[in-house]
Scaffold this motif. Structure first.
Motif, PDB file in Angstrom:
ATOM      1  N   ALA A 244       0.737  -1.131  -0.140  1.00 17.18           N
ATOM      2  CA  ALA A 244      -0.081   0.048   0.108  1.00 17.18           C
ATOM      3  C   ALA A 244       0.980   1.443  -0.031  1.00 17.18           C
ATOM      4  N   VAL A 245       1.946   1.167   0.815  1.00 17.11           N
ATOM      5  CA  VAL A 245       3.068   2.546   0.814  1.00 17.11           C
ATOM      6  C   VAL A 245       3.656   2.657  -0.744  1.00 17.11           C
ATOM      7  N   LEU A 246       3.864   1.517  -1.149  1.00 19.85           N
ATOM      8  CA  LEU A 246       4.608   1.660  -2.408  1.00 19.85           C
ATOM      9  C   LEU A 246       3.466   2.018  -3.706  1.00 19.85           C
ATOM     10  N   GLY A 247       2.476   1.728  -3.366  1.00 19.31           N
ATOM     11  CA  GLY A 247       1.320   2.081  -4.337  1.00 19.31           C
ATOM     12  C   GLY A 247       0.853   3.554  -4.382  1.00 19.31           C
ATOM     13  N   LEU A 248       1.558   4.062  -3.573  1.00 18.32           N
ATOM     14  CA  LEU A 248       1.148   5.718  -3.285  1.00 18.32           C
ATOM     15  C   LEU A 248       2.102   6.699  -4.166  1.00 18.32           C
ATOM     16  N   ALA A 249       3.022   6.114  -4.935  1.00 16.14           N
ATOM     17  CA  ALA A 249       3.866   6.692  -6.014  1.00 16.14           C
ATOM     18  C   ALA A 249       4.466   7.999  -5.064  1.00 16.14           C
ATOM     19  N   LEU A 250       5.232   7.371  -4.022  1.00 23.36           N
ATOM     20  CA  LEU A 250       5.666   8.531  -3.217  1.00 23.36           C
ATOM     21  C   LEU A 250       7.042   9.500  -3.836  1.00 23.36           C
ATOM     22  N   GLU A 251       7.077  10.646  -3.515  1.00 24.53           N
ATOM     23  CA  GLU A 251       8.203  11.379  -3.877  1.00 24.53           C
ATOM     24  C   GLU A 251       9.279  11.206  -2.815  1.00 24.53           C
ATOM     25  N   ASP A 252       8.947  10.926  -1.690  1.00 25.46           N
ATOM     26  CA  ASP A 252      10.011  10.526  -0.656  1.00 25.46           C
ATOM     27  C   ASP A 252      10.870   9.234  -0.870  1.00 25.46           C
ATOM     28  N   ALA A 253      11.947   9.378  -1.639  1.00 22.24           N
ATOM     29  CA  ALA A 253      12.612   8.282  -1.838  1.00 22.24           C
ATOM     30  C   ALA A 253      13.083   7.315  -0.638  1.00 22.24           C
ATOM     31  N   THR A 254      13.132   8.071   0.513  1.00 23.17           N
ATOM     32  CA  THR A 254      13.712   7.309   1.598  1.00 23.17           C
ATOM     33  C   THR A 254      12.735   6.416   2.172  1.00 23.17           C
ATOM     34  N   THR A 255      11.204   6.866   2.206  1.00 20.07           N
ATOM     35  CA  THR A 255      10.271   5.695   2.649  1.00 20.07           C
ATOM     36  C   THR A 255       9.940   4.794   1.688  1.00 20.07           C
ATOM     37  N   ALA A 256      10.077   5.187   0.312  1.00 16.68           N
ATOM     38  CA  ALA A 256      10.012   4.196  -0.841  1.00 16.68           C
ATOM     39  C   ALA A 256      11.070   3.013  -0.532  1.00 16.68           C
ATOM     40  N   SER A 257      12.398   3.308  -0.237  1.00 14.35           N
ATOM     41  CA  SER A 257      13.529   2.698  -0.601  1.00 14.35           C
ATOM     42  C   SER A 257      13.353   1.523   0.821  1.00 14.35           C
ATOM     43  N   VAL A 258      13.091   2.181   1.957  1.00 17.88           N
ATOM     44  CA  VAL A 258      12.723   1.426   3.071  1.00 17.88           C
ATOM     45  C   VAL A 258      11.621   0.121   2.984  1.00 17.88           C
ATOM     46  N   ALA A 259      10.520   0.496   2.611  1.00 20.69           N
ATOM     47  CA  ALA A 259       9.542  -0.044   2.126  1.00 20.69           C
ATOM     48  C   ALA A 259       9.781  -1.222   1.239  1.00 20.69           C
TER      49      ALA A 259
END
Length: 676
Positions: A244-259
């Motif tokens: 669900a977190v990765l499906g948000l198309a985040l601009e925050d690369a930190t959270t995306a990399s950790v998830a």
């Protein structure tokens, strides 16, 4: 001209007050066209460029002579935002004394990013004591510094001194939860994270943010909740939260990399041997999106690297290398290991990855040598290195060396864990039958270790398991009295152990063989218990196998006593009928093909499917059928012959007249003429 400059300055002032950075930047450019080199316009332009995130152009301006001396802080901040942390720390030395408060704030943040948590805490303490700075941003950073510095236990006292609460902002609640995660208090951490979600949603919805924007802002909290759920054993819930977190198309690369890292780590831990390579290949592709090659070295992207701590960078690179190894991409794994060696030379994971690479290449000695220094260091990673050496030794069939490495890992309490004991027993049994005494001493020392610990569910389970193993060992050795004593001790500690059919049957058999008083005690205990439920087929099989095992051990003991002389009276037989034993048919569980449903088997397969087609029973019928299909029957093939081949029905054509021979060329000739 002066009037035009004043008008542009008025527009610049209005744009800055209204938060219109782009309009202000245009006004500053207009002023600089009319008055090049105007210091005030240049300073305003630098600040506006920083607000717009254009740090490279701002750096060009602050390094020019008019601003170099007066904008040292802005220069350090631009270097910090561009990820050049050490250069930014050096640039802060030129910041004048009248900017001490922002300098201390930036220096504390740089130290926090560099992993200097002690220095960051000292700088934040100076801000509070000397300058009474109480902004929410600083308070959040103070809590984060204590958590990252391994001082999470001091967070409640620090928050009390700052007069703040987790309910003040979701950032503070998030940092408090991170401290609880580091302390191992997962339930409390989950409650704090849920509080952070509630506080964050209230605050963000009050700012009129859309639902998607609120979810993106709270993505770090959601990812941390997924991590806590995974640690608590809720694997499917954790994987769904990561997706669900990765499906948000985040601009925050930190959270995306950790998830991404945590998601594929969880998937690989649950993947079977047949699917692990595919999952690992997907993990390499996903993690490669956060990597770049700079100067021939693999590293995290420049925008991501400064936002991660040393432990997070090490984890991402190590996960990338591990996934590449599992996906059989050895060259990619080697590149990642070289990157970790250059960027994080003190990382313990380097030795483990190198050992894995050597083992993958068929070099067991080099793999063991890569781990030897780390295992002998005595640090926090020495136990993991010893465990890995034990695993490598067991894989190459050296049970003696594997047992030695396993015994060197962890303390006495760790060595007494049932999983470790089971591994040690398996290794000892692999060395032959002469290790029974060492197995018994290992189990006895572990039992003594657990009995010295306070009462708990873990202690009860471990003691029960050890007593079962000791009883089974004595039973195999023919020492029935000692086996009965261990079972009696087991039932005394845990009366519910009699609900196990295996334990119940062996206790009854041993009580009948060894001592009649034990049988009476067992009968009394069984009468006190509730009536047992109806036994299943599996329980009945377990009872039968247990009876056979005890009978065979007793018979072996009797044979041994007869062979070595009358050392005492022979134990009585457990079953009537002398020595005649019927051969019992082994019940094997049928193995079905993959995808086969026994409840709906469908039509049975052809029993002749393995024979060549010409040898099958239906082949002769088919040949006869094909042979008789176009066969001609009757005299001379009447009824089946082709009429077109019958020459009697062909009509005779009139004979053609012979043609006159062709005249030779040259016209009409006269007779008598010839050669003169």
């Amino acid at each position: 001209m002066a009037e035009q400059v004043d008008a542009h300055f008025a527009r610049l002032d209005a744009a800055v007050k209204n938060g219109q950075a782009k309009r202000g930047l245009k006004a500053a450019d207009e002023i600089l066209k009319l008055a090049p080199g105007d210091a005030d316009a240049l300073r305003c332009k630098v600040v506006l460029l920083i607000e717009l995130g254009n740090f490279e152009e701002a750096m060009k301006l602050v390094t020019q002579p008019p601003l170099a001396a007066s904008m040292a802080f802005e220069k350090a901040y631009c270097l910090y935002r561009r990820g050049k942390l050490k250069e930014a720390l050096a640039a802060l030395a030129a910041v004048p004394a009248d900017q001490e408060v922002p300098r201390l704030q930036l220096e504390a943040q740089i130290q926090y990013r560099l992993g200097g948590n002690k220095e960051a805490i000292a700088l934040y303490s100076q801000l509070y004591r000397s300058h009474s700075l109480e902004s929410q941003e600083v308070q959040t950073n103070v809590v984060a510094a204590y958590v990252s510095g391994g001082r999470a236990g001091e967070v409640p006292a620090v928050m009390q001194a700052m007069k703040i609460s987790a309910k003040d902002s979701f950032e503070i609640a998030f940092n408090v939860a991170c401290g609880l995660v580091d302390a191992g208090q997962l339930r409390a951490a989950e409650e704090q994270l849920q509080l952070a979600v509630r506080v964050g949603e209230e605050a963000l919805y009050d700012e009129d943010l859309a639902e998607a924007d609120v979810a993106a802002e709270l993505a770090p909290v959601t990812a941390q909740l997924a991590y806590v759920a995974e640690r608590l054993g809720r694997q499917e819930e954790a994987a769904a939260s990561y997706e669900a977190v990765l499906g948000l198309a985040l601009e925050d690369a930190t959270t995306a990399s950790v998830a991404t890292n945590n998601l594929y780590a969880a998937l690989l831990s649950r993947a079977s041997s047949s699917t692990s390579r595919k999952v690992a290949g997907e993990a390499v592709k996903k993690l490669d999106a956060f990597m770049e090659r700079s100067g021939g070295v693999l590293r995290l992207k420049s925008a991501l690297e400064p936002r991660l701590g040393p432990m997070q960078r090490e984890a991402l690179l190590a996960s990338y290398a591990t996934a590449a190894l599992l996906a059989n991409k050895v060259d990619v794994a080697k590149e990642a290991v070289r990157s970790i060696e250059k960027q994080l030379p003190e990382a313990a994971v380097t030795a483990m990855l190198q050992a894995s690479l050597h083992w993958k290449e068929g070099k067991p000695r080099e793999a063991d040598a890569a781990l030897a220094a780390l295992a002998a260091s005595g640090g926090s990673d020495a136990a993991e290195a010893s465990l890995m050496r034990a695993q490598l030794a067991a894989a190459r069939g050296d049970s003696v060396q594997a047992l030695a490495h396993l015994s060197a890992a962890g303390d006495a309490s760790w060595q007494a864990q049932p999983a470790v004991l089971a591994t040690k027993l398996a290794l000892l049994e692999g060395q032959g039958q002469g290790q029974a005494d060492e197995v018994a001493s290992t189990l006895a020392s572990a039992l003594q270790q657990w009995q010295s610990t306070p009462e708990s569910a873990q202690r009860s389970g471990a003691v029960s398991w050890i007593l079962k193993q000791l009883a089974a060992l004595r039973l195999r050795q023919g020492e029935l009295a000692q086996a009965a004593a261990h079972y009696s001790q087991l039932v005394g500690l845990d009366p519910e152990a009699l609900e196990d059919p295996d334990v119940l049957s062996r206790c009854a058999q041993l009580a009948a063989v060894c001592d009649g008083s034990d049988a009476a005690v067992l009968r009394q205990r069984l009468q006190q218990q509730a009536p047992p439920a109806k036994l299943s087929a599996a329980d009945l099989d377990a009872l039968e196998h247990a009876s056979i095992a005890v009978t065979s051990v007793q018979r072996k003991a009797a044979d041994s006593a007869a062979a070595h002389g009358p050392a005492g009276a022979a134990p009585p037989q457990l079953a009537a009928g002398g020595d005649e034993r019927k051969k019992r048919k082994r019940k094997r569980q049928p193995r079905y093909p993959k995808g086969f449903d026994p409840a709906n088997p469908g039509p049975p397969p052809d029993p002749e499917r393995w024979l060549p087609k010409w040898q099958r029973s239906d082949a002769k019928k088919l040949r006869k059928k094909l042979k008789s299909k176009d066969a001609a029957k009757g005299s001379q093939g009447a009824g089946k012959a082709d009429d077109a081949l019958d020459r009697s029905n062909v009509v005779d054509e009139p004979e053609a007249k012979p043609k006159a021979p062709a005249r030779p060329p040259g016209g009409k000739g006269k007779k008598g003429k010839g050669r003169r």
